[in-house]
Motif scaffolding. Structure first.
Motif, mmCIF file in Angstrom:
data_model
loop_
_atom_site.group_PDB
_atom_site.id
_atom_site.type_symbol
_atom_site.label_atom_id
_atom_site.label_comp_id
_atom_site.label_asym_id
_atom_site.label_seq_id
_atom_site.Cartn_x
_atom_site.Cartn_y
_atom_site.Cartn_z
ATOM 1 N N SER A 42 0.843 -1.202 0.000
ATOM 2 C CA SER A 42 0.000 0.000 0.000
ATOM 3 C C SER A 42 0.878 1.252 0.000
ATOM 4 C CB SER A 42 -0.913 0.008 1.226
ATOM 5 O OG SER A 42 -0.147 -0.121 2.420
ATOM 6 N N CYS A 45 -0.172 6.809 -2.639
ATOM 7 C CA CYS A 45 -0.656 7.011 -4.004
ATOM 8 C C CYS A 45 -0.048 8.277 -4.605
ATOM 9 C CB CYS A 45 -2.179 7.062 -4.046
ATOM 10 S SG CYS A 45 -2.906 8.559 -3.357
ATOM 11 N N GLY A 86 -2.269 -2.317 -3.518
ATOM 12 C CA GLY A 86 -3.115 -1.272 -2.965
ATOM 13 C C GLY A 86 -2.405 0.069 -2.934
ATOM 14 N N CYS A 89 -3.850 6.407 0.757
ATOM 15 C CA CYS A 89 -4.194 7.718 0.207
ATOM 16 C C CYS A 89 -4.746 8.660 1.259
ATOM 17 C CB CYS A 89 -5.240 7.582 -0.897
ATOM 18 S SG CYS A 89 -4.750 6.544 -2.271
ATOM 19 N N SER A 100 -10.829 7.299 -7.339
ATOM 20 C CA SER A 100 -11.574 6.110 -7.784
ATOM 21 C C SER A 100 -10.907 5.470 -8.999
ATOM 22 C CB SER A 100 -13.032 6.474 -8.111
ATOM 23 O OG SER A 100 -13.128 7.223 -9.306
ATOM 24 N N ARG A 103 -8.126 3.542 -7.644
ATOM 25 C CA ARG A 103 -8.665 2.355 -6.969
ATOM 26 C C ARG A 103 -8.972 1.241 -7.958
ATOM 27 N NH1 ARG A 103 -12.142 -0.793 -4.569
ATOM 28 N NH2 ARG A 103 -12.165 -0.889 -2.299
ATOM 29 N N TYR A 108 -7.268 -2.862 -3.390
ATOM 30 C CA TYR A 108 -7.880 -2.225 -2.232
ATOM 31 C C TYR A 108 -7.245 -0.862 -1.991
ATOM 32 C CZ TYR A 108 -3.684 -3.430 0.439
ATOM 33 O OH TYR A 108 -2.387 -3.528 0.879
ATOM 34 N N MET A 109 -7.856 -0.086 -1.106
ATOM 35 C CA MET A 109 -7.355 1.248 -0.802
ATOM 36 C C MET A 109 -7.384 1.467 0.711
ATOM 37 S SD MET A 109 -6.739 3.900 -3.170
ATOM 38 C CE MET A 109 -8.032 4.685 -4.123
ATOM 39 N N LEU A 143 -14.537 4.791 -0.923
ATOM 40 C CA LEU A 143 -13.256 4.568 -1.599
ATOM 41 C C LEU A 143 -12.344 3.616 -0.837
ATOM 42 C CD1 LEU A 143 -12.553 8.271 -2.624
ATOM 43 C CD2 LEU A 143 -12.687 6.356 -4.240
ATOM 44 N N PHE A 144 -12.525 3.526 0.478
ATOM 45 C CA PHE A 144 -11.499 2.908 1.314
ATOM 46 C C PHE A 144 -11.976 1.622 1.991
ATOM 47 C CE2 PHE A 144 -10.774 7.485 1.103
ATOM 48 C CZ PHE A 144 -9.497 7.501 0.554
ATOM 49 N N ASP A 145 -11.033 0.698 2.174
ATOM 50 C CA ASP A 145 -11.322 -0.606 2.763
ATOM 51 C C ASP A 145 -10.770 -0.743 4.171
ATOM 52 O OD1 ASP A 145 -12.376 -2.069 0.222
ATOM 53 O OD2 ASP A 145 -10.514 -1.113 -0.407
ATOM 54 N N ARG A 263 -14.977 -6.476 0.361
ATOM 55 C CA ARG A 263 -15.654 -5.537 -0.539
ATOM 56 C C ARG A 263 -16.783 -6.225 -1.302
ATOM 57 N NH1 ARG A 263 -16.110 0.009 -1.837
ATOM 58 N NH2 ARG A 263 -14.253 0.141 -0.535
#
Length: 494
Positions: A42, A45, A86, A89, A100, A103, A108-109, A143-145, A263
């Motif tokens: 991750s 970004c 990922g 962000c 998006s 993503r 994942y984000m 947007l986020f997980d 998700r």
């Protein structure tokens, strides 16, 4: 502690500019060594092509494909560990569409909101609730997980000179903690206990925050936040340190979590993401509206059209000059930093090569960014003229027309473009009916791609019954607007 988490979705690589000099594969091997079964990368970004890259904080947009492909190659090599791609962000509602699109490229984000832009942090007793509102808005975006270090705002709990203000900060911290934990539970998004914070003696993980989280029952996972493969080797030890610090016997710690699977099963969150994508303007349009609104708000209300256009253009040209000066200063600082690194004996030869190479690339990309931002301002100047010629009078009308013109020129959604064009065409016809605009002759043209089309003497719009293909749309836009189809994907902050 008996429990050991066999997954981690908060992992960085040297691309972020502040992790140590290790290859992605070395992170995979270290994770495998301690029993990690699912590992997600991750990295921070990238920024868009309208923003100067901070080489110490994120990769560049041009590096994204190499980042993703590097992980994919290891997926094929290591079948006994699941590898996910990922991004971590910061949330900005002005760039929801850009986020998006990023993503869509990864699995994942992670929301890693380190601070709130343009908000004072040190000595601000209200900062916790301001931070919490932004985190909740980010979660609502879909947007986020995962929410990384949700208690990072506690870093500013010791920045007060007056006891009363510190007490107020702590009371607001309780409110903020409840807000974040309740929203995460509502949307079933796990909050991360950040192990990097314990390694670096930060104010997080915070006992106050996690005691509230425990009472609410929000789902929780650990995040190594690895900037060095060796942090996996000390993962168990750091988990024990966290337990000793915050004492969370009854936290809702998930024994298993996979953001891809989660998700698929979280329709509420996925619907929120679709709503965000469908209701958001491009960043260019949002930035255009913000820039023009700021310029207009600094001007009197009683200016005639010619004076208003002149004054707006002067303000925008001043922005261009400021950008150029800032870019020159930034490049000079980068060159000085590169010189310092070459002479720094604490760095290895490989580190010197890597960082000086990043600085060189950063300087070249800064020049590209400056050109993009200059072009963006030029497009605003042109669109202001179009808005005034179309009869826009009030500040709100001018900002609205410029925003829609910018959106038309940048959106990838053909239906959205068509609706906006029709909307502006109606606006122009209304202004014609109200008087004050000299109506030109109507032109009747036949286009094999569109059929018969009636086109008014509008400075920017036409009405049409449909669009045969996107190339035809681009040709018509260039013809009518007199500008190129794209400063596309230039999406962040002047």
């Amino acid at each position: 502690m008996e429990y050991f988490q066999n997954f981690n979705y908060h992992t960085h690589t040297k691309r972020c500019g502040h992790a140590k000099m290790f290859e992605i594969e070395e992170y995979v091997l270290a994770a495998k060594q301690v029993g990690i079964k699912s590992l997600g990368f991750s990295d921070h970004c990238p920024v868009t092509t309208l923003e100067l890259q901070d080489i110490k904080s994120q990769m560049h947009l041009k590096e994204v494909d190499d980042y993703i492909n590097g992980i994919k190659r290891l997926k094929d090599k290591y079948k006994d560990i699941e590898l996910l791609t990922g991004f971590e962000c910061e949330y900005d509602n002005m760039k929801s569409l850009f986020l998006s699109e990023l993503r869509d490229k990864v699995d994942y984000m992670v929301l890693g909101q380190h601070f709130i832009t343009d908000v004072k942090r040190e000595g601000n007793s209200n900062y916790p609730t301001v931070y919490a509102h932004e985190i909740c808005a980010a979660m609502e975006s879909g947007l986020f997980d995962i929410v990384a270090h949700p208690d990072i705002f506690m870093n500013y709990s010791e920045t007060f000179t007056q006891i009363e203000e510190q007490t107020k900060f702590m009371e607001n911290a309780k409110v903020a903690s409840r807000m974040i934990c309740e929203k995460a539970k509502e949307l079933n998004i796990p909050l991360e206990i950040n192990l990097h914070g314990i390694v670096n003696n930060k104010a997080y993980p915070s006992r106050l925050f996690w005691e509230i989280c425990e009472k609410i029952g929000t789902p929780v996972i650990y995040g190594v936040d690895a900037h060095d493969p060796n942090e996996f080797l000390s993962m168990k030890e750091n988990m024990d340190k966290v337990e000793a610090k915050i004492g969370y016997a009854n936290l809702n710690i998930l024994e298993y979590y996979n953001p891809l699977e989660a998700r698929k099963n979280n329709k509420v969150l996925d619907n929120k993401l679709r709503d965000t994508e469908n209701s958001s303007f491009t960043y260019e349009a949002m930035l255009a509206n913000k820039t023009i609104s700021n310029a207009l708000n600094s001007l009197p209300d009683d200016l005639d059209k010619e004076t208003l256009e002149y004054r707006i253009n002067e303000l925008l040209k001043k922005d261009k000059n400021t950008l150029e000066i800032n870019s020159i200063v930034r490049n000079r600082e980068s060159l000085e930093e590169a010189t310092f690194m070459v002479r720094d004996d604490r760095l290895s030869y490989e580190e010197k090569i890597f960082y000086t190479s990043r600085i060189k690339e950063g300087i070249l990309r800064a020049s590209e960014t400056l050109k993009n931002r200059m072009n963006f301002i030029d497009s605003l100047i042109e669109n202001v003229e179009k808005a005034l010629n179309a009869g826009a009078i009030s500040k709100g009308e001018i900002s609205n027309v410029v925003m829609k013109l910018t959106e038309i020129n940048n959106t990838k959604d053909r239906e959205n473009r068509r609706l906006l064009m029709a909307n502006l065409n109606d606006f122009y016809k209304q202004k014609l009916e109200e008087g004050g605009i000299e109506k030109g002759s109507k032109l009747i043209k036949s286009n094999p791609l569109f059929g018969k089309m009636e086109m008014d003497a509008s400075p920017f719009m036409w009405s049409s019954d449909g669009f045969a293909n996107i190339m035809a749309v681009a040709m018509i836009i260039m013809f009518i607007l007199g500008i190129g189809v794209g400063v596309a994907m230039m999406l962040i902050g002047i």
